[in-house]
Motif scaffolding. Structure first.
Motif, short mmCIF file in Angstrom:
data_model
loop_
_atom_site.label_atom_id
_atom_site.label_comp_id
_atom_site.label_asym_id
_atom_site.label_seq_id
_atom_site.Cartn_x
_atom_site.Cartn_y
_atom_site.Cartn_z
N HIS A 36 0.82 -1.29 -0.16
CA HIS A 36 0.05 -0.05 0.00
C HIS A 36 0.92 1.10 0.03
CE1 HIS A 36 -3.69 2.16 0.63
NE2 HIS A 36 -2.88 2.80 1.23
N TYR A 37 0.79 2.21 -0.80
CA TYR A 37 -0.26 2.62 -1.48
C TYR A 37 -0.50 1.78 -2.84
CZ TYR A 37 3.14 4.99 -4.34
OH TYR A 37 4.25 5.42 -5.13
N PRO A 38 -1.66 1.71 -3.59
CA PRO A 38 -1.80 0.97 -4.71
C PRO A 38 -0.96 1.48 -5.78
CG PRO A 38 -3.94 1.61 -3.95
CD PRO A 38 -2.85 2.47 -3.06
N ARG A 39 -0.24 0.24 -6.57
CA ARG A 39 0.76 0.70 -7.50
C ARG A 39 0.34 -0.35 -8.76
NH1 ARG A 39 4.23 0.26 -3.40
NH2 ARG A 39 4.48 2.27 -2.41
N GLU A 40 0.68 -0.36 -9.97
CA GLU A 40 0.41 -1.33 -10.86
C GLU A 40 1.43 -2.25 -11.10
OE1 GLU A 40 -1.47 -0.26 -14.64
OE2 GLU A 40 -1.61 1.94 -13.69
N PHE A 41 2.66 -2.20 -10.11
CA PHE A 41 3.90 -3.13 -9.92
C PHE A 41 3.97 -3.30 -8.51
CE2 PHE A 41 5.17 1.04 -10.04
CZ PHE A 41 6.62 1.13 -9.13
N CYS A 42 4.77 -4.66 -8.31
CA CYS A 42 5.27 -4.63 -6.69
C CYS A 42 6.41 -4.00 -6.59
CB CYS A 42 5.50 -6.16 -6.91
SG CYS A 42 6.24 -6.76 -5.16
N PRO A 43 6.29 -3.29 -5.52
CA PRO A 43 7.49 -2.39 -5.03
C PRO A 43 8.57 -3.14 -4.36
CG PRO A 43 6.05 -2.05 -3.53
CD PRO A 43 5.39 -2.91 -4.36
N TYR A 44 8.30 -4.35 -4.15
CA TYR A 44 9.45 -5.30 -3.62
C TYR A 44 10.31 -6.11 -4.70
CZ TYR A 44 6.92 -4.09 0.37
OH TYR A 44 5.97 -3.60 1.46
N CYS A 45 9.46 -6.75 -5.69
CA CYS A 45 10.26 -7.36 -6.53
C CYS A 45 10.07 -6.79 -8.19
CB CYS A 45 9.67 -9.02 -6.62
SG CYS A 45 8.06 -9.21 -7.13
#
Length: 137
Positions: A36-45
């Motif tokens: 969260h916050y919503p994104r169109e991709f994963c902020p981790y991988c």
């Protein structure tokens, strides 16, 4: 000036779910983490294999500040209020407001539960806020 979010096609599911009393998070199928916050991709991988999932609505208080002065509408009419960061049960941190709890009763790590409040001039946007779990009254 408005305090309501800009809703677009990507975030519409989040706001529609909030209007129905549900908190959504984005969840990555590749690394199995919520964000969260919503994104169109994963902020981790960085995977684009992410989807909306319903959150439990449970959280713990990470930090807060009691705001006594804010000149921006609509916040000036609400002072004092509690601006907070919570740790959602699913892992992500979220900026929010704590409602229904006196400032002197707030404690780091206290359990909270999501509630929803209509916002905007017509009450046409529903935002998540957090308060005591319903079982505590």
């Amino acid at each position: 000036m408005t305090a309501t979010p800009d809703i677009d096609a990507f975030t519409r599911p989040y706001w529609d779910a909030a209007a129905e009393g549900h908190l959504l998070l984005r969840h990555c199928a590749a690394c199995d983490r919520a964000h969260h916050y919503p994104r169109e991709f994963c902020p981790y991988c960085w995977s684009e294999d992410v989807r909306w999932e319903r959150a439990s609505g449970r959280a713990t208080l990470y930090t807060w500040s009691v705001v006594h002065r804010n000149d921006l509408p609509p916040f000036g009419d609400r002072v004092p209020y509690v601006a907070a960061v919570v740790d959602l049960a699913e892992g992500p941190r979220m900026m929010t407001e704590v409602v229904g709890v006196a400032g002197e009763d707030l404690r780091i790590g206290m359990e909270l539960e999501v509630a929803f409040r209509p916002e905007g001039p017509d009450g046409d946007v529903t935002v998540p806020v957090f308060g005591r779990p319903r079982s505590e009254g």
